[in-house]
Design an enzyme around this catalytic site. Structure first.
Site, PDB file in Angstrom:
ATOM      1  N   TYR A   1     -15.399  -1.857   8.136  1.00  0.00           N
ATOM      2  CA  TYR A   1     -14.019  -1.447   8.423  1.00  0.00           C
ATOM      3  C   TYR A   1     -13.663  -1.808   9.866  1.00  0.00           C
ATOM      4  O   TYR A   1     -12.594  -2.358  10.139  1.00  0.00           O
ATOM      5  CB  TYR A   1     -13.932   0.063   8.200  1.00  0.00           C
ATOM      6  CG  TYR A   1     -12.572   0.684   8.401  1.00  0.00           C
ATOM      7  CD1 TYR A   1     -11.537   0.454   7.500  1.00  0.00           C
ATOM      8  CD2 TYR A   1     -12.343   1.557   9.467  1.00  0.00           C
ATOM      9  CE1 TYR A   1     -10.307   1.066   7.663  1.00  0.00           C
ATOM     10  CE2 TYR A   1     -11.118   2.183   9.629  1.00  0.00           C
ATOM     11  CZ  TYR A   1     -10.100   1.933   8.723  1.00  0.00           C
ATOM     12  OH  TYR A   1      -8.884   2.545   8.895  1.00  0.00           O
TER      13      TYR A   1
ATOM     14  N   GLY B   1      -0.501   4.752  -0.927  1.00  0.00           N
ATOM     15  CA  GLY B   1      -1.658   5.246  -0.184  1.00  0.00           C
ATOM     16  C   GLY B   1      -1.320   6.433   0.705  1.00  0.00           C
ATOM     17  O   GLY B   1      -0.217   6.988   0.645  1.00  0.00           O
TER      18      GLY B   1
ATOM     19  N   ASP C   1       2.562  -1.697  -4.415  1.00  0.00           N
ATOM     20  CA  ASP C   1       1.142  -1.328  -4.427  1.00  0.00           C
ATOM     21  C   ASP C   1       0.507  -2.097  -5.578  1.00  0.00           C
ATOM     22  O   ASP C   1       1.197  -2.752  -6.356  1.00  0.00           O
ATOM     23  CB  ASP C   1       0.965   0.195  -4.611  1.00  0.00           C
ATOM     24  CG  ASP C   1      -0.319   0.692  -3.956  1.00  0.00           C
ATOM     25  OD1 ASP C   1      -0.250   1.498  -3.012  1.00  0.00           O
ATOM     26  OD2 ASP C   1      -1.412   0.262  -4.377  1.00  0.00           O
TER      27      ASP C   1
ATOM     28  N   GLY D   1       0.838  -1.219   0.000  1.00  0.00           N
ATOM     29  CA  GLY D   1       0.000   0.000   0.000  1.00  0.00           C
ATOM     30  C   GLY D   1       0.858   1.247   0.000  1.00  0.00           C
ATOM     31  O   GLY D   1       0.491   2.281   0.575  1.00  0.00           O
TER      32      GLY D   1
END
Ligand code: SER
Length: 316
Positions: free
Chosen positions: A138, A11, A34, A8
């Protein structure tokens, strides 16, 4: 940490962390990854789809890394819009990353979040160890992730570590699909238009932190003496508890005619209301010396400078 794989890496956290790690640990010792390739990769870069079982393992092995910092994930509002995709990326990616760490005997960091708490959690001075019954996908992912990291430590001896990040504010890479994104947008709109329409209601407090403090916390925890750690994962950390009007007040000290108004988004407002108002970070302070350097005024002064420069650069 000597050689680190970051997932990631493009990000919100990853883009700044990668650069920060490169300057501390050396260009050749940081492998950024990524799902997509950046237009101009700055250093070593590999494409990894974290949901593919072996991709993290293969790249970690290829570069002989000793640490994985696993950041690839969907944020809260996006996860609410695509819950099944969020499960696949947030949980599937995490278990694949943990498996790689187990197989290759690597140190491991992944962030949890204030999203790991729910409406039945004490809202003020939220303890380190408390009731966690989140009501978002989440949050479900984050609690499960905290437990999974603890499990890989106790069952397989993987050196897993992590924090619960509050909303993170930065001028480098915009967050995408989070509930706390307003606290970044407000600075851009303050510079561009001297006015901001907040999708989070007045009076809704959440914990927040400036990105330099977040990056410092990751490195500090990863380098902390393991003998001092009573917890491993999911340390509460925070720098401020703030509602939209607090950002407006801090901005008005620099831009006196700045105005805020409200057009509340029920989805993100609902998520925000299910999270704590202010968490207690004493375990992180005691066990590895966490301390935030920026309060809302320090952060606002720096954000306004940096965002102003950025907007000027981009329009030049
Ligand atoms: N900033 C994140 C979000 O809003 C919380 O971890 O989703």
């Amino acid at each position: 940490m000597k050689k680190i794989l970051v997932t990631g890496a493009l990000g919100q956290i990853g883009s700044e962390l990668t650069e920060n790690l490169r300057s501390t640990y050396g260009e050749d010792n940081i492998i950024a990854s990524d799902i997509r390739r950046p237009e101009q990769p700055a250093g070593i870069f590999e494409e990894i789809d974290v949901t593919k079982e072996k991709e993290i393992y293969e790249i970690a092995k290829k570069y002989n890394v000793d640490t994985i910092i696993h950041l690839a994930a969907l944020l809260s509002a996006k996860a609410e819009a695509f819950p099944k995709v969020a499960w696949e990326i947030n949980m599937g990616g995490l278990v694949n990353a943990l498996e790689a760490a187990k197989e290759l005997n690597l140190k491991f960091f992944t962030p949890s979040s204030i999203g790991a708490f729910g409406p039945s959690t004490p809202k003020d001075n939220t303890p380190q160890d408390t009731l966690q019954r989140p009501t978002t996908m989440y949050g479900v992912n984050k609690v499960a992730g905290e437990l999974l990291c603890d499990y890989y430590y106790s069952r397989f001896g993987v050196d897993t570590r992590g924090v619960r990040f509050p909303g993170l504010i930065s001028h480098v890479t915009a967050p995408g699909g989070g509930t706390t994104d307003y606290a970044v947008e407000v600075y851009y709109e303050a510079i561009r238009k001297k006015t901001y329409t907040s999708y989070i209601a007045e009076g809704t407090r959440m914990d927040m932190m400036y990105m330099p403090d977040a990056l410092h916390a990751i490195v500090q925890l990863m380098e902390a003496n393991p003998d001092r750690l009573k917890h491993r994962n999911a340390f509460n950390i925070t720098a401020m508890s703030a509602a939209p009007e607090h950002f407006a007040e801090a901005i008005q000290k620099h831009i006196p005619d700045f105005k805020i108004d409200y057009q509340v988004d029920p989805v993100r407002q609902g998520i925000a209301e299910s999270w704590p108002d202010a968490i207690n970070a004493s375990a992180a302070k005691e066990e590895w010396g966490f301390e935030a350097a920026y309060d809302i005024d320090d952060m606002t002064a720096d954000m306004l400078d940096k965002v102003r420069e950025k907007i000027k650069r981009n329009s030049a």
